[in-house]
Design an enzyme around this catalytic site. Structure first.
Site, PDB file in Angstrom:
ATOM      1  N   LYS A   1      -1.948 -13.207  -2.258  1.00 38.78           N
ATOM      2  CA  LYS A   1      -1.030 -12.123  -2.607  1.00 38.78           C
ATOM      3  C   LYS A   1      -0.583 -12.279  -4.060  1.00 38.78           C
ATOM      4  O   LYS A   1      -0.210 -13.374  -4.486  1.00 38.78           O
ATOM      5  CB  LYS A   1       0.178 -12.203  -1.662  1.00 38.78           C
ATOM      6  CG  LYS A   1       1.198 -11.104  -1.803  1.00 38.78           C
ATOM      7  CD  LYS A   1       2.314 -11.296  -0.769  1.00 38.78           C
ATOM      8  CE  LYS A   1       3.332 -10.161  -0.836  1.00 38.78           C
ATOM      9  NZ  LYS A   1       4.395 -10.315   0.175  1.00 38.78           N
TER      10      LYS A   1
ATOM     11  N   SER B   1       4.917  -5.937   2.218  1.00 38.72           N
ATOM     12  CA  SER B   1       4.391  -5.976   0.864  1.00 38.72           C
ATOM     13  C   SER B   1       3.048  -6.683   0.725  1.00 38.72           C
ATOM     14  O   SER B   1       2.394  -6.589  -0.320  1.00 38.72           O
ATOM     15  CB  SER B   1       5.420  -6.642  -0.046  1.00 38.72           C
ATOM     16  OG  SER B   1       5.702  -7.962   0.398  1.00 38.72           O
TER      17      SER B   1
ATOM     18  N   SER C   1       6.795  -8.409   5.857  1.00 30.34           N
ATOM     19  CA  SER C   1       5.729  -8.254   4.858  1.00 30.34           C
ATOM     20  C   SER C   1       4.439  -8.983   5.183  1.00 30.34           C
ATOM     21  O   SER C   1       3.408  -8.725   4.564  1.00 30.34           O
ATOM     22  CB  SER C   1       6.227  -8.706   3.477  1.00 30.34           C
ATOM     23  OG  SER C   1       7.116  -7.753   2.952  1.00 30.34           O
TER      24      SER C   1
END
Length: 482
Positions: A83, A158, A182
């Site tokens: 990420k 996210s 997330s």
């Protein structure tokens, strides 16, 4: 080469292929799917191939036998995606904030460093929502990420880039962070497994934005992957020096666990009602657990869950010494952003911020300056009841979201639906997101499996059982998409 392999299947020492061939196969897959999903926002393919060549050399020169190497480097040659909000040395580290464009990580975040030290090879970094505070992965540096099962749908956020590329079989393992869902929403929407660890076990250092004050009690880093069996070895590595806080080597007898199911939040006016297909699949999970294990799955309800968003929102901004307002983060490294001004600019296409980020800033402006004591009392009551229910041998099922993956931008109309995942953060509990096949629209179904604090091994064991029973990850290619 088959992309649909678990860590065990991908052992480069037992495969009749080189590490270079494995890494090249995943690079090829990313190059095939990424034009459609826009999940990997910056690659490091050349460096990854060099690292794979070093792995091949290491295997060739190893004299102590394969077991020695495997013990020292359990992820040797395994392709990894990261990420973009995690520091990965030499890679962009912007979290989608235009004012951070050009910032490059100079170190590795601790979980990334530990995975690399175990032999994993990062292929690149993946997209996030702006400042990681929305459940659609969209920003004005990298654009919008799509769901591999339906390109018109969101991959969540996210950690949406991670969910998308893993769901599309473009990487073997990935890492996410979770303060409101997330990890779990992207895993749910993209049909993969993910684990939100008990807070304080896996380091959250060297992520952006950094957590502050009380937020460290709710933020977790954890593994994301297609196969349930990969969660445990990843977590053992990512936990590093704190691995002994968890009982990851304890064998779990599922027949001795106490199971509960919570079908919905009790009807909050802020969230969408849970869809029939998700209610049905959760009921089927309960029925299968009863049939397979001879246990009783008891339905329970907590009235306080109706106020999940209010609890999450209140606890996210409890006063602390060094906490920053979201508008301050939006404006960094300069002055705080003014959300009303940014909204006006957005209307004429001149803002550097997404509408979702501006909306978060506007909601922040409307908060009461005094923390409502009723919400604090409600959360404390819920915490006590849930902790007592679970103990050290209890597990409950809870919907991951009210609906399957929404269409792009639709979350703006239902901004509080993330409360189904967010409330688990506020309770500080470990939770594994488990895929349960695809529904009537060809989109992944799933459920959250939640246990008591530090009982992560219980939810991981249930995830393995549900994968066997419901089939786990399904190839989106079989669905007419990528």
């Amino acid at each position: 080469m088959n992309h649909n392999m678990s860590l065990r299947g991908l052992n480069v020492m037992s495969l009749q292929v080189s590490s270079v061939e494995v890494v090249q196969a995943y690079i090829d897959r990313i190059q095939e799917v990424n034009p459609f999903v826009n999940a990997v926002v910056k690659d490091r393919f050349a460096a990854a191939l060099q690292e794979a060549a070093q792995v091949d050399k290491l295997i060739e020169e190893e004299t102590g036998g394969e077991e020695v190497l495997e013990d020292r480097l359990p992820l040797l040659g395994v392709p990894l995606s990261v990420k973009e909000s995690y520091a990965l040395q030499g890679m962009p580290f912007t979290t989608g904030l235009v004012s951070r464009r050009g910032i490059v990580a100079t170190v590795d975040a601790p979980p990334v460093a530990l995975l690399k030290r175990a032999g994993a090879i990062p292929l690149g970094v993946t997209n996030t929502s702006e400042l990681c505070m929305w459940y659609e992965s969209h920003n004005h540096i990298y654009g919008i990420t799509n769901n591999p099962y339906d390109l018109e749908r969101i991959p969540g956020g996210s950690s949406g880039g991670e969910g998308s590329i893993l769901g599309a079989a473009g990487s073997v393992i990935g890492v996410g962070s979770d303060i409101g869902g997330s990890i779990r929403m992207p895993c749910f929407f993209n049909g993969i497994f993910g684990h939100k660890t008990t807070p304080g076990v896996v380091s959250c250092e060297n992520q952006y934005p950094p957590s502050s004050g009380r937020q460290e009690e709710y933020l977790s880093s954890g593994p994301m992957c297609r196969y349930a069996e990969d969660l445990l070895p990843m977590l053992k590595i990512m936990a590093g020096p704190r691995v002994d806080m968890l009982s990851l080597n304890t064998k779990v007898d599922l027949k001795k666990l106490r199971f509960f199911t919570i079908p919905h939040d009790g009807g909050s006016p802020l969230t969408t009602p849970v869809s029939k297909e998700l209610v049905d699949i959760q009921r089927k999970v309960a029925e299968r657990l009863e049939a397979d294990l001879g246990v009783k799955v008891q339905e329970v309800h907590f009235p306080e869950l109706r106020y999940s968003f209010q609890i999450w929102d209140t606890y996210m901004v409890l006063p602390d010494k060094e906490g920053k307002m979201f508008a301050e983060l939006m404006g960094e490294p300069g002055r705080p952003a003014w959300p009303l001004w940014e909204l006006l600019k957005w209307m004429i296409g001149r803002s550097d911020h997404t509408l979702a980020a501006i909306a978060v800033g506007l909601i922040e402006m409307t908060r009461m300056s005094k923390t409502p004591s009723s919400i604090i009392q409600m959360k404390e009551k819920l915490q006590k009841e849930v902790d007592e229910l679970l103990g050290a041998d209890g597990v409950f099922l809870y919907p991951s979201h009210p609906k399957v993956a929404p269409k792009h931008h639709h979350p703006l109309l239902r901004p509080f639906d993330f409360s189904y995942t967010g409330i688990i953060n506020m309770l500080g509990l470990p939770v594994t997101q488990c895929p349960l096949g695809v529904g009537e629209e060809g989109l992944p179904l799933g459920v959250q499996v939640v246990a008591g604090k530090l009982q992560d091994h219980l939810t991981l064991a249930v995830a393995l059982h549900l994968e066997k029973t419901f089939g786990g990850w399904k190839d989106p290619g079989a669905n007419g998409q990528s």
